[in-house]
Write a protein that holds these residues in place. Sequence first.
Motif, mmCIF file in Angstrom:
data_model
loop_
_atom_site.group_PDB
_atom_site.id
_atom_site.type_symbol
_atom_site.label_atom_id
_atom_site.label_comp_id
_atom_site.label_asym_id
_atom_site.label_seq_id
_atom_site.Cartn_x
_atom_site.Cartn_y
_atom_site.Cartn_z
ATOM 1 N N ARG A 425 34.774 55.697 -9.864
ATOM 2 C CA ARG A 425 36.187 56.071 -9.749
ATOM 3 C C ARG A 425 36.752 56.558 -11.104
ATOM 4 N NH1 ARG A 425 38.327 54.261 -4.994
ATOM 5 N NH2 ARG A 425 36.990 52.843 -3.786
ATOM 6 N N LYS A 426 37.792 57.299 -11.005
ATOM 7 C CA LYS A 426 38.450 57.843 -12.211
ATOM 8 C C LYS A 426 39.017 56.726 -13.087
ATOM 9 C CE LYS A 426 42.032 61.105 -13.731
ATOM 10 N NZ LYS A 426 43.059 62.080 -13.316
ATOM 11 N N ASN A 427 39.492 55.673 -12.422
ATOM 12 C CA ASN A 427 40.157 54.622 -13.209
ATOM 13 C C ASN A 427 39.174 53.683 -13.893
ATOM 14 O OD1 ASN A 427 39.182 53.121 -11.100
ATOM 15 N ND2 ASN A 427 41.200 52.480 -10.324
ATOM 16 N N TYR A 428 37.861 53.974 -13.776
ATOM 17 C CA TYR A 428 36.903 53.147 -14.499
ATOM 18 C C TYR A 428 37.064 53.304 -16.027
ATOM 19 C CZ TYR A 428 34.142 52.067 -10.276
ATOM 20 O OH TYR A 428 33.717 51.613 -9.063
ATOM 21 N N PHE A 429 37.498 54.505 -16.439
ATOM 22 C CA PHE A 429 37.625 54.791 -17.872
ATOM 23 C C PHE A 429 39.037 55.272 -18.175
ATOM 24 C CE2 PHE A 429 33.159 55.259 -16.837
ATOM 25 C CZ PHE A 429 32.559 54.523 -17.836
ATOM 26 N N ASP A 479 33.320 67.290 -14.836
ATOM 27 C CA ASP A 479 34.561 66.532 -14.583
ATOM 28 C C ASP A 479 34.890 66.639 -13.104
ATOM 29 O OD1 ASP A 479 36.930 65.204 -14.610
ATOM 30 O OD2 ASP A 479 38.033 66.684 -15.815
ATOM 31 N N PRO A 480 34.550 65.606 -12.348
ATOM 32 C CA PRO A 480 34.864 65.662 -10.912
ATOM 33 C C PRO A 480 36.327 65.401 -10.615
ATOM 34 C CG PRO A 480 33.837 63.594 -11.442
ATOM 35 C CD PRO A 480 33.813 64.389 -12.698
ATOM 36 N N PHE A 481 37.075 64.983 -11.661
ATOM 37 C CA PHE A 481 38.472 64.576 -11.422
ATOM 38 C C PHE A 481 39.468 65.574 -12.011
ATOM 39 C CE2 PHE A 481 35.997 60.551 -12.039
ATOM 40 C CZ PHE A 481 35.922 60.197 -10.703
ATOM 41 N N ASN A 482 39.028 66.812 -12.170
ATOM 42 C CA ASN A 482 39.979 67.784 -12.736
ATOM 43 C C ASN A 482 41.105 68.114 -11.773
ATOM 44 O OD1 ASN A 482 38.550 69.246 -10.877
ATOM 45 N ND2 ASN A 482 37.635 70.675 -12.355
ATOM 46 N N VAL A 486 42.024 63.835 -6.844
ATOM 47 C CA VAL A 486 40.708 63.216 -6.623
ATOM 48 C C VAL A 486 40.601 61.971 -7.482
ATOM 49 C CG1 VAL A 486 38.214 63.514 -6.780
ATOM 50 C CG2 VAL A 486 39.677 65.422 -6.083
ATOM 51 N N GLU A 487 40.295 60.841 -6.899
ATOM 52 C CA GLU A 487 40.193 59.579 -7.612
ATOM 53 C C GLU A 487 38.799 58.963 -7.500
ATOM 54 O OE1 GLU A 487 42.505 58.229 -9.509
ATOM 55 O OE2 GLU A 487 44.059 59.722 -9.065
ATOM 56 N N VAL A 488 37.963 59.452 -6.523
ATOM 57 C CA VAL A 488 36.644 58.836 -6.269
ATOM 58 C C VAL A 488 35.609 59.951 -6.240
ATOM 59 C CG1 VAL A 488 35.240 57.488 -4.670
ATOM 60 C CG2 VAL A 488 37.671 56.945 -4.968
#
Length: 534
Positions: A425-429, A479-482, A486-488
């Motif tokens: 997930r994006k919020n891991y970092f 970057d999958p969260f650009n 997208v969060e996952v």
Amino acid sequence: MNTTMGYLLVSMLEAHMTSVALSFAQDPENVTLAWPVPRGRVDSYTITWAPVSQPEEQRTKTISGDVGSGSLDGMARILIESLQPGVNYHFEMTTKSHDLSSPTVTKIIRTQPLCTSEIFIIMHEEVTSALTLRYTRTPKERSNFDTYRFMLSDPEVPVKEKAASDQDRKVTFVGLEPGRLYNITLWTVSGGVTSRPLERQDRLHPEPVSNINATKITDREIALTWNLPAGNYDSFEVQYLDAQGHLIQDITFNNEITIGDLRPYKNYTFTVVTKVGTDQSIPKRSTPISAFFSTREGVPGSLTSFETIDVQPSLIKFKWNLPSLEANGVITGFTIVWGPTPRPGKPFIEIDSRDFGPRETQGTISGLIPGEQYTLQIKAKTRVGFGPKETNVLRMPILAPPVPAKDVFPTEIGRSMHTITIRFRKNYFSDENGAVLGYSIIVGEDYTKNTEGDKFLPGWWEVQKYSTWPPYQVMDPYDPFNNNSVEVEDFIVGRDECKVAYSTPKCNGKLKPGTIYRIKVDIRDTKFIVFDSF
């Protein structure tokens, strides 16, 4: 010669000498006698003299009768020397012709007394209308006299006299004009005959000013005025100490002055001195008169420092210093404003500010964007307003992202013979130390090797030669969260067919069946690579 002729000759000579008047010029030790040359024949002149008080000390001098015969003014002159100064002498003169003597002509003449005294002038700054003379004694052995006479050049000031026997050798003149230059003359006097004058010159001290007032006071300027003194004066000297403790002396020819370049909110002592005379004409100064005034409060001066103590990606800790001399009033606080550093030619735009207390010398600004360049300005404040800005330009650092919590790791959501599907997930970092620009996947069969900080991991092709694969990077960072929505991210490890050796630097090649792998997510930003150890 018959009797009749002798009688006529005597009568003529007698008549001539009776009409002769002796004139004289005296010095302390000499007298010059002068008389008109008689008509007719004169064989000799006989002059006798003695002190009036000691007639027994008579002396006589006989001179030729032709004395003065060649003078242009028709006068005969004779010098009588070795006299005593200041003594009254009795002179007698007779003429002789053909053994006949004329009647005696007499004259009482006093020689000029000597004056060997010295004058010492006693004056004090605080005494402006009087002066005292102290004089030394002229010895009576040197000159006969009865009086000392003192006179000033002002005819309105009465002449003063002191008896020669007076033991008090001081004379004081009062009621004089302050600051005036006086000629002072001393004579000794003997029977009304004065010695040569002894002259001195001195000036009285001028009067001090009075009633010093400030007609205008600002934070940087004070205008002063004062009452003019009585008597003579030429200028006024105004003294004070500047902010560095240096003595400043200003001259004005009027009873007013404006003094600038002062420090705000500071006590000043101004001293005014009256001046009269020049270096060539006996300068004198009055007693100093002082007054105390304070400048108004102003805006603060410049800070001497505005420095960073600590810089974090989103936080700056500053320290600053404002010397007490630059306070210029009562400091009410400090304000730091900041905003992005503008491009050349563009104005600075403030985006935020923070206030600090008047006694604070350190402060922290937080909530900044890592990697952004900021312009920060600090300014002190009094009740009057803000002082000048002190500026600091700083680019925020970008550091490795904070290490995630130990319970944060990618999860397995599927597997096959040659693939493993993981989810992260994006919020891991966190972006706290700088925006995360790329993610990469690290796979290892040998998880005893520490890969932390290793920027050059091998790819899938390089690990094929090992029986047990060491950690390798399966792909270039992405970057999958650009997309902010997208969060996952789900990622399949081992899905690529790597047919041509080293055709690409990295290759997400197939995994070995029946093998245990450890998989982790690699976080990259513009400067750092952060790994957790396997």
